[in-house]
Design a protein around this motif. Structure first.
Motif, PDB file in Angstrom:
ATOM      1  N   ARG A 182     -14.866  14.879 -40.944  1.00  0.00           N
ATOM      2  CA  ARG A 182     -14.478  15.656 -42.117  1.00  0.00           C
ATOM      3  C   ARG A 182     -15.480  16.778 -42.338  1.00  0.00           C
ATOM      4  NH1 ARG A 182     -10.448  13.167 -45.165  1.00  0.00           N
ATOM      5  NH2 ARG A 182     -10.180  15.308 -45.811  1.00  0.00           N
ATOM      6  N   GLY A 183     -14.984  17.888 -42.867  1.00  0.00           N
ATOM      7  CA  GLY A 183     -15.802  19.096 -42.951  1.00  0.00           C
ATOM      8  C   GLY A 183     -16.876  19.058 -44.013  1.00  0.00           C
ATOM      9  N   GLN A 184     -16.482  18.970 -45.271  1.00  0.00           N
ATOM     10  CA  GLN A 184     -17.477  19.064 -46.338  1.00  0.00           C
ATOM     11  C   GLN A 184     -18.121  17.721 -46.628  1.00  0.00           C
ATOM     12  OE1 GLN A 184     -14.422  20.303 -46.610  1.00  0.00           O
ATOM     13  NE2 GLN A 184     -14.552  22.438 -47.214  1.00  0.00           N
ATOM     14  N   ASN A 185     -19.296  17.819 -47.237  1.00  0.00           N
ATOM     15  CA  ASN A 185     -20.058  16.628 -47.615  1.00  0.00           C
ATOM     16  C   ASN A 185     -19.215  15.593 -48.330  1.00  0.00           C
ATOM     17  OD1 ASN A 185     -19.947  18.680 -49.653  1.00  0.00           O
ATOM     18  ND2 ASN A 185     -21.423  17.543 -50.847  1.00  0.00           N
ATOM     19  N   ASN A 186     -18.306  16.034 -49.190  1.00  0.00           N
ATOM     20  CA  ASN A 186     -17.538  15.033 -49.937  1.00  0.00           C
ATOM     21  C   ASN A 186     -16.045  15.317 -49.918  1.00  0.00           C
ATOM     22  OD1 ASN A 186     -17.580  12.580 -51.283  1.00  0.00           O
ATOM     23  ND2 ASN A 186     -17.333  13.579 -53.277  1.00  0.00           N
ATOM     24  N   VAL A 187     -15.560  15.863 -48.818  1.00  0.00           N
ATOM     25  CA  VAL A 187     -14.110  16.090 -48.743  1.00  0.00           C
ATOM     26  C   VAL A 187     -13.391  14.747 -48.667  1.00  0.00           C
ATOM     27  CG1 VAL A 187     -14.036  16.380 -46.227  1.00  0.00           C
ATOM     28  CG2 VAL A 187     -12.299  17.448 -47.644  1.00  0.00           C
ATOM     29  N   ASN A 209     -18.872   9.933 -46.972  1.00  0.00           N
ATOM     30  CA  ASN A 209     -18.911  10.731 -45.756  1.00  0.00           C
ATOM     31  C   ASN A 209     -17.661  10.525 -44.904  1.00  0.00           C
ATOM     32  OD1 ASN A 209     -19.247   8.364 -44.322  1.00  0.00           O
ATOM     33  ND2 ASN A 209     -21.065   9.034 -43.221  1.00  0.00           N
ATOM     34  N   THR A 210     -17.691  11.119 -43.734  1.00  0.00           N
ATOM     35  CA  THR A 210     -16.512  11.152 -42.870  1.00  0.00           C
ATOM     36  C   THR A 210     -16.099   9.778 -42.361  1.00  0.00           C
ATOM     37  OG1 THR A 210     -15.617  12.226 -40.898  1.00  0.00           O
ATOM     38  CG2 THR A 210     -17.924  11.604 -40.806  1.00  0.00           C
ATOM     39  N   GLU A 211     -17.013   8.811 -42.408  1.00  0.00           N
ATOM     40  CA  GLU A 211     -16.668   7.452 -41.962  1.00  0.00           C
ATOM     41  C   GLU A 211     -16.458   6.537 -43.166  1.00  0.00           C
ATOM     42  OE1 GLU A 211     -20.124   5.794 -39.883  1.00  0.00           O
ATOM     43  OE2 GLU A 211     -21.392   6.588 -41.454  1.00  0.00           O
ATOM     44  N   ALA A 256     -21.055  22.133 -36.169  1.00  0.00           N
ATOM     45  CA  ALA A 256     -20.397  21.844 -37.449  1.00  0.00           C
ATOM     46  C   ALA A 256     -20.805  20.498 -38.028  1.00  0.00           C
ATOM     47  CB  ALA A 256     -18.884  21.912 -37.282  1.00  0.00           C
ATOM     48  N   HIS A 257     -21.152  19.536 -37.175  1.00  0.00           N
ATOM     49  CA  HIS A 257     -21.629  18.212 -37.613  1.00  0.00           C
ATOM     50  C   HIS A 257     -22.821  17.853 -36.729  1.00  0.00           C
ATOM     51  CE1 HIS A 257     -17.404  18.372 -38.801  1.00  0.00           C
ATOM     52  NE2 HIS A 257     -17.739  17.587 -39.803  1.00  0.00           N
TER      53      HIS A 257
END
Lengths: 353, 524
Positions: free
Chosen positions: B178-183, B301-303, B25-26
């Motif tokens: 986080r899942g999507q590119n820009n969630v 992103n997720t970070e 997933a990542h």
């Protein structure tokens, strides 16, 4: 504090941290040493020997990428003996190389070609048998032409040390040695995860992006750095653009999160943008069927109906679903549109679903 | 993520994964984890499924689906019993510790072993390892959140990190990928019913007044509807019109038939999309969207790293999405005159303290910036909660075990769990010719024991039926899943997995329980 040693490179005194290799020390001093198998993101191998240098007191020419520096070391990276050795190494490498640069996809981005150019190596005096491996064209993403492989092992190391897929290794010995999959099967029949890290590190035309075959010479390609549109990791890469069209994805070593690594989606999934089912004009549903419309027609209808519904049922009869796939700026606009124009806080996206 | 992805490269000594399958997933995060494990960092994988990283793990806690809280409580029970908690951190940085202690008291190793299926020995070993490793990071994704108790699962992860002082420093933290590119960015930008950009609550007068002044209109103070509430309100006839940008809830939201019904009832639907998706089919007007390659802008992103998206080619529909949305403002009688996405960002940043220091010029120069970044001379914030939590003290919010909303029974004897596969990304990659030429159909995972009972082999088709719908899928026989479980992805139109998934939601977030529901299987 890191301990430093002093050494002399090409007559100039330089400093480098203890444990550095000659190649690293030279780089810090702004001296570029030719290399084919060395890659800063991979473990050193010392296989290609192109980075040989002359070290005072050493009657051999050591490979700079695997030889540590020491206090007082005197290095010449460009002596006549070194140049002679590099020429011979290149002649040996191209003795068994197709030399089809005229049509090779990697021309212009091939290190072997660059170094042959630099050292004036046009042909090889070493005549002998050449490989005649079948080209592995088995998958939609990567073309593998082992006839162009120089056994630098970068693909093997990238597969193991970047991705950890451990799908590539060496087979056989001597002339028959090859860097290939377990059982020497085509990529498609192997455990390949198609991350393409092997393509990103390959210095020659042995591994190339299939989407770019015949689409343009490397020097004509414009590179546009962007952020991957798939998961939330935030990888960066360059879109390769030729004549206004994306033809592939190339790694960008400056990418803060991923450096040159990508996954199958990021590196090879971009072609959804040219799917023939892309919508190109607004569509309005009439009698249950979608019919193409102009932007003006679409916007007038939207204005009319949104205004009417807001008037009749109030602002909270409107709701907007924004998108975790779209940019920050688009999301900010959708939020503002819902609140400032429609007068409702009914705006959400799939963060929780 | 409280901590940067680069901590996996440079800092981490123990990675505790729960409900996350990063190599699929990542992938880049997963690849980094695999390298860290091979360099000697310890790896604990808590997952009912034999994901790839299990092969690199020191401990694989193969818990029964939906028993994350008992597992986490059980680990905390042992940590407290053995005196391995970080007393100084608890004292100085947290509150409500006594309640946590009281609740986890009853989660004895024996009871937890019974509930989760994990051996008592492994519980002790992992509890000790996590508590005594200085640089230990927790990673989770939707395996934690997509449950009826998703919020409580998340809080339980945070409890474990706070109990042992694993927050606010490099190599530690609680890291949801986080899942999507820009969630992350969509949340940050205020595409949420309760907040403006930067999580400024709509109910706070000063915040609302600031936006009213900037935007020249009066703004509503009532919190809006979350997605499931929107569709429920559409069913009830309260929501009449919708604008949907780049989402395909018919394929991706749980209980798809309920969503279809809601969309049918709308008086007017505008869908702004790349393709004529299952959702777009319900639209009255479809606006063609531009892809990432055709737009300027930023993703986060997720970070919390803000990075540029750059236009590489001209928009295929003739205009970029920001231009299309701006035109909607204009035709609605609220003129806007942004010349570029940069100007949109600048307006947002001027209203959003946590983003105030980020602009396109800095991103160009510095590559990327992680928020919070409150001023132009601020370097950005790779690690959150250093010295102090956002709310002051970290609040322990312990929870009792909350079983899934629907479990297998005689009529629906299999447990269905869902997720992503490496090769596909939600519902976009099926439009990639290369990817879909190889991975062209759903291959649901079924344990050999069940396959034999059903008389199916890899490649055979089965009909999967839940109380809400049905789907036909191909089977892949594998012991990656436990007996009694079928695991499906949701990428394929031909196998609409979310016609099956549960209608149960997390009561706080409205997140669907995608990870557990009951189904029956028939060979077809």
């Amino acid at each position: 504090m890191v301990d430093l040693v002093k050494l002399i490179i090409n007559g100039k005194e330089v400093e480098a941290p203890v444990g550095s290799t000659i190649l690293q020390a030279a780089e810090m001093a702004g001296v570029e040493i030719p290399r084919l198998c060395y890659d800063k993101d991979l473990s050193p191998l010392g296989a290609c020997r192109l980075c040989v240098v002359e070290v005072k007191g050493n009657r051999l020419l050591p490979a700079a990428c695997v030889t540590p520096v020491y206090q007082g070391m005197e290095v010449d990276t460009d002596s006549p003996a070194v140049v002679e050795a590099r020429k011979t190494i290149l002649e040996l490498l191209i003795a068994n190389h197709p030399l089809d640069c005229l049509t090779c996809e990697k021309a212009g981005a091939c290190k072997l070609q660059d170094y042959c150019y630099r050292y004036g190596v046009k042909e090889s005096p070493f005549a002998g048998e050449k490989h005649d491996y079948a080209i592995d064209d088995s998958n939609p993403f990567i073309v593998r032409d082992l006839n162009k492989c120089i056994l630098c092992g970068a693909c093997v190391r990238a597969c193991e040390e970047l991705t950890g897929a451990d799908n590539l290794s060496y087979l056989n010995r001597g002339f028959h040695r090859k860097a290939t999959t377990a059982g020497d099967v085509d990529y498609i029949d192997s455990d390949c995860v198609f991350c393409g890290q092997c393509v990103a590190v390959c210095p020659t035309g042995a591994l190339t992006e299939k989407s770019m075959v015949g689409q343009g010479r490397r020097w004509d390609i414009e590179r546009v750095r962007t952020t991957c549109p798939f998961c939330g990791t935030g990888c960066n890469f360059d879109l390769a653009v030729k004549d206004g069209k994306v033809i592939g994805v190339l790694s960008n070593p400056d990418a803060p999160v991923n450096q040159r690594s990508l996954c199958v989606k990021g590196r090879f999934g971009w072609d959804f943008i040219y799917n023939e089912n892309r919508l190109t004009t607004p569509l309005i549903k009439k009698n249950g069927q979608f019919e193409p419309a102009s932007w003006d027609e679409a916007f007038s209808l939207i204005a009319e109906r949104f205004k009417e519904i807001k008037e009749k049922y109030g602002p909270d009869s409107f709701a907007a679903l924004s998108s975790a796939r779209c940019t920050n700026e688009e999301n900010f606009l959708v939020s503002k549109f819902s609140r400032a124009v429609m007068g409702t806080n009914n705006v959400d996206h799939c963060a929780r679903t | 993520m409280t901590n940067p992805i680069s901590d996996i490269d440079n800092e981490v000594e123990l990675m505790f994964l729960i409900g996350t399958n990063p190599t699929e997933a990542h992938p880049i995060i997963g690849y980094k984890m695999r390298q860290a494990a091979r360099r000697g960092a310890k790896l604990v994988v808590c997952d009912p499924r034999h994901i790839d990283l299990v092969d690199e793990a020191d401990y694989w806690l193969r818990l029964k689906p939906g028993t994350d809280i008992p597992l986490l409580n059980g680990l905390m029970h042992i940590i407290i019993k053995e005196g391995l908690e970080d007393k100084k951190f608890i004292e100085e940085r947290t509150e409500n510790y006594e309640e946590l202690k009281a609740i986890v008291e009853t989660y004895t190793p024996d009871r937890v072993s019974e509930l989760t299926g994990i051996s008592v020995d492994d519980l002790y070993a992992v509890a000790r390892l996590y508590a005594t490793t200085d640089k230990a990071m927790i990673f989770y994704t939707l395996g934690i959140t997509e449950h009826i108790c998703g919020t409580r699962n998340v809080m339980s992860c945070a409890n474990l990190a706070m109990l042992t002082g694993h927050l606010g420093r490099p190599g530690a933290g609680v890291c949801p990928q986080r899942g999507q590119n820009n969630v992350q960015g969509a949340c940050d930008m205020g595409a949420l019913p309760n907040v403006y950009a930067g999580y400024q609550a709509v109910g706070v007068d000063a915040v609302r007044e600031k936006h009213e002044k900037a935007w020249g209109v009066s703004l509503p103070s009532k919190v809006g509807l979350k997605i499931p509430e929107m569709f429920a309100a559409a069913h009830e006839g309260k929501v009449k019109a919708m604008y949907i940008l780049g989402e395909n809830p018919v394929l991706t939201d749980p209980d798809a038939n309920h969503i279809r019904g809601a969309l049918e009832k709308l008086e007017f639907l505008v869908v702004h999309e790349l393709f004529l998706s299952e959702t777009a089919a319900y639209a009255d007007v479809i606006l063609p969207a531009a892809s990432f390659a055709e737009c300027d802008g930023t993703f986060t992103n997720t970070e919390r790293r803000v990075q540029r998206v750059r236009k590489a080619i001209e928009p295929i529909p003739g205009q970029a999405n920001w231009q299309t949305i701006c035109q909607m403002f204009n035709v609605m009688g609220y003129p806007v005159s942004y010349n570029s996405p940069k100007e949109i960002w600048d307006e947002m940043a001027s209203l959003t303290p946590s983003m105030a220091g980020i602009n396109y010029e800095r991103i160009e120069k510095e590559n990327s910036l992680q928020w919070p970044c409150p001023s132009l001379d601020h370097p950005g914030t790779p690690v959150l909660h250093v010295g102090k939590f956002t709310r002051g003290l970290g609040l322990f919010q312990p929870s009792e075990h909350i079983p899934p909303g629907e479990m297998p029974d005689d009529e629906y004897p299999f447990l269905l769990s869902t997720g992503r596969i490496l090769q596909h990304y939600n519902v976009t990659t099926p439009y990639s010719k290369g990817i879909s030429s190889i991975w062209d159909k759903e291959m649901s995972e079924l344990n050999p024991v069940d396959a034999e009972k059903l008389g199916v082999v890899t490649g055979d088709q089965v009909k999967v039926t839940s109380r809400r719908g049905e789907a036909i899928t191909q089977i892949k026989v594998t012991d990656r899943v436990l007996p009694g479980v079928i695991w499906m992805s949701f990428h394929y139109t031909a196998t609409p997995t979310n016609a099956l998934t549960s209608h149960h939601l997390d009561p706080i977030t409205g997140t669907g329980e995608y990870k557990v529901c009951a189904v029956k299987l028939e060979k077809v």
